[in-house]
Design a protein around this motif. Structure first.
Motif, PDB file in Angstrom:
ATOM      1  N   GLU A  96       1.009   1.548   2.575  1.00  0.00           N
ATOM      2  CA  GLU A  96       2.122   0.889   3.581  1.00  0.00           C
ATOM      3  C   GLU A  96       2.490   1.667   4.260  1.00  0.00           C
ATOM      4  O   GLU A  96       3.188   2.682   4.344  1.00  0.00           O
ATOM      5  CB  GLU A  96       3.181   0.694   2.372  1.00  0.00           C
ATOM      6  N   VAL A 110      -0.157   2.493  -2.182  1.00  0.00           N
ATOM      7  CA  VAL A 110       0.347   1.290  -2.993  1.00  0.00           C
ATOM      8  C   VAL A 110      -0.890   0.806  -3.830  1.00  0.00           C
ATOM      9  O   VAL A 110      -1.741   0.781  -3.660  1.00  0.00           O
ATOM     10  CB  VAL A 110       0.772   0.027  -2.163  1.00  0.00           C
ATOM     11  N   LEU A 132       5.021  -4.265  -0.301  1.00  0.00           N
ATOM     12  CA  LEU A 132       3.931  -4.990  -0.312  1.00  0.00           C
ATOM     13  C   LEU A 132       3.396  -5.698  -1.731  1.00  0.00           C
ATOM     14  O   LEU A 132       2.489  -6.501  -2.053  1.00  0.00           O
ATOM     15  CB  LEU A 132       2.530  -4.283   0.035  1.00  0.00           C
ATOM     16  N   SER A 170       6.558  -1.113  -4.046  1.00  0.00           N
ATOM     17  CA  SER A 170       6.296  -1.489  -2.773  1.00  0.00           C
ATOM     18  C   SER A 170       6.887  -2.789  -2.200  1.00  0.00           C
ATOM     19  O   SER A 170       6.814  -3.727  -2.767  1.00  0.00           O
ATOM     20  CB  SER A 170       4.860  -1.338  -2.493  1.00  0.00           C
TER      21      SER A 170
END
Length: 137
Positions: A105, A111, A77, A75
């Motif tokens: 996300e 995630v 993130l 990800s």
């Protein structure tokens, strides 16, 4: 690398998994196993094709065309994620049910920081809905 179940048929997919960092790889392999387990319980999806799309392990239903593509990867993130098509309602539907229990996300991915956070029974719902997405439209 952790045990893959079922074994990889495509060496390119196997190499993609091998390239993931260790902790993320373990989580992604757990999701991969969950995809195949869920597909086995979902005969209307037909055979699952494991391939690479955009360099990510991807899961398709080419025989029945019942599903929307599921992808696995890292990800933006941080951590690892299960991705669905951003123009489908899959992620928004899942988020409406479990928005407080997962990290999302946008409308494209769930995630995870580690495999302990997977909640397999809830993820099965997302996977089953992705594998049968076009049957409900």
């Amino acid at each position: 690398m952790s045990e893959a179940s079922p074994p990889f048929e495509d060496p390119n997919v196997e190499r993609a998994f091998a390239a993931f960092p260790g902790p993320e790889r373990a989580g992604l392999l757990a999701i991969r196993n969950l995809i195949f387990e869920t597909a086995a319980e979902c005969p209307e999806a037909g055979e699952i094709l494991e391939t690479l799309k955009w360099g990510q392990p991807s899961y398709l239903t080419p025989e029945t065309k019942s599903g929307s593509t599921i992808r696995l990867g890292l990800s933006k993130l941080g951590g690892f994620a299960i991705f669905t098509h951003c123009q489908s309602t899959l992620m928004s539907d899942f988020q409406s049910l479990f928005g407080e229990e997962f990290t999302f996300e946008g409308n494209r991915a769930v995630v995870f920081d580690d495999s302990d956070a997977l909640q397999p029974e809830k993820l099965r719902l997302l996977i089953r809905n992705a594998l049968t997405y076009h049957l409900k439209r």
